[in-house]
Scaffold this motif. Structure first.
Motif, PDB file in Angstrom:
ATOM      1  N   LEU A  43     -11.550  -2.878  -9.365  1.00  0.00           N
ATOM      2  CA  LEU A  43     -10.675  -1.746  -8.968  1.00  0.00           C
ATOM      3  C   LEU A  43      -9.412  -2.504  -8.314  1.00  0.00           C
ATOM      4  N   ARG A  44      -8.151  -1.517  -8.202  1.00  0.00           N
ATOM      5  CA  ARG A  44      -7.080  -2.105  -7.694  1.00  0.00           C
ATOM      6  C   ARG A  44      -6.519  -1.233  -6.846  1.00  0.00           C
ATOM      7  N   LEU A  45      -5.961  -2.057  -5.804  1.00  0.00           N
ATOM      8  CA  LEU A  45      -5.196  -1.301  -4.683  1.00  0.00           C
ATOM      9  C   LEU A  45      -3.683  -1.683  -4.954  1.00  0.00           C
ATOM     10  N   ARG A  46      -2.935  -0.739  -4.821  1.00  0.00           N
ATOM     11  CA  ARG A  46      -1.706  -1.130  -5.191  1.00  0.00           C
ATOM     12  C   ARG A  46      -0.644  -0.671  -4.115  1.00  0.00           C
ATOM     13  N   PHE A  47       0.484  -1.378  -3.598  1.00  0.00           N
ATOM     14  CA  PHE A  47       1.517  -1.075  -2.742  1.00  0.00           C
ATOM     15  C   PHE A  47       2.683  -1.013  -3.537  1.00  0.00           C
ATOM     16  N   PHE A  48       3.628  -0.015  -3.045  1.00  0.00           N
ATOM     17  CA  PHE A  48       4.910   0.223  -3.935  1.00  0.00           C
ATOM     18  C   PHE A  48       6.048   0.028  -3.036  1.00  0.00           C
ATOM     19  N   ALA A  49       7.134  -0.151  -3.391  1.00  0.00           N
ATOM     20  CA  ALA A  49       8.271  -0.770  -3.029  1.00  0.00           C
ATOM     21  C   ALA A  49       9.021   0.364  -2.048  1.00  0.00           C
ATOM     22  N   GLY A  51       7.275   2.315  -0.041  1.00  0.00           N
ATOM     23  CA  GLY A  51       6.397   2.273   1.062  1.00  0.00           C
ATOM     24  C   GLY A  51       4.972   3.074   0.709  1.00  0.00           C
ATOM     25  N   SER A  52       4.706   3.775  -0.349  1.00  0.00           N
ATOM     26  CA  SER A  52       3.715   4.355  -0.599  1.00  0.00           C
ATOM     27  C   SER A  52       2.767   3.238  -1.198  1.00  0.00           C
ATOM     28  N   ALA A  53       1.233   3.879  -1.722  1.00  0.00           N
ATOM     29  CA  ALA A  53       0.466   2.949  -1.970  1.00  0.00           C
ATOM     30  C   ALA A  53      -0.437   3.908  -2.852  1.00  0.00           C
ATOM     31  N   SER A  75       1.957   7.155   2.767  1.00  0.00           N
ATOM     32  CA  SER A  75       2.636   6.093   3.636  1.00  0.00           C
ATOM     33  C   SER A  75       2.471   4.797   3.314  1.00  0.00           C
ATOM     34  N   GLY A  76       1.524   4.359   2.784  1.00  0.00           N
ATOM     35  CA  GLY A  76       1.061   2.871   2.641  1.00  0.00           C
ATOM     36  C   GLY A  76       0.318   2.382   3.902  1.00  0.00           C
ATOM     37  N   ARG A  77       0.247   3.134   4.834  1.00  0.00           N
ATOM     38  CA  ARG A  77      -0.456   2.786   6.018  1.00  0.00           C
ATOM     39  C   ARG A  77      -1.808   2.358   5.753  1.00  0.00           C
ATOM     40  N   VAL A  78      -2.202   1.099   6.458  1.00  0.00           N
ATOM     41  CA  VAL A  78      -3.529   0.668   6.533  1.00  0.00           C
ATOM     42  C   VAL A  78      -4.424   0.571   7.801  1.00  0.00           C
TER      43      VAL A  78
END
Length: 84
Positions: A43-49, A51-53, A75-78
């Motif tokens: 699987l892949r987890l991606r974070f975008f420029a 701020g989203s994911a 939000s890309g919040r972890v």
């Protein structure tokens, strides 16, 4: 981007070649959008420029603990919950 191989219990940054394997006894489960399934059990987890994911969740377990890591797609919040 982070690749997770749940079959071998390993992960790596997508732009790197070296995998890190979790210690013996640590299990991993992951949930991602179907578009982020790279191969069987990978699987892949991606974070975008912006701020989203890509969003998703990773759960690490051992005999006594369960830690959930969740990535909000908007939000890309972890967030991390669980533990000892």
């Amino acid at each position: 981007s982070v690749l997770i191989d749940v079959g071998t219990r390993a992960f790596r940054r997508e732009d790197r070649t070296a995998w890190t394997t979790l210690p013996a006894g640590v299990g991993i489960e992951a949930t991602v959008d179907s578009g982020e399934i790279v191969a069987a059990r990978m699987l892949r987890l991606r974070f975008f420029a912006d701020g989203s994911a890509s969003g998703g969740a990773v759960v690490l377990t051992d005999r006594q603990r369960r830690i959930a890591i969740r990535i909000d797609w908007l939000s890309g919040r972890v967030t991390v919950s669980g533990g000892g």
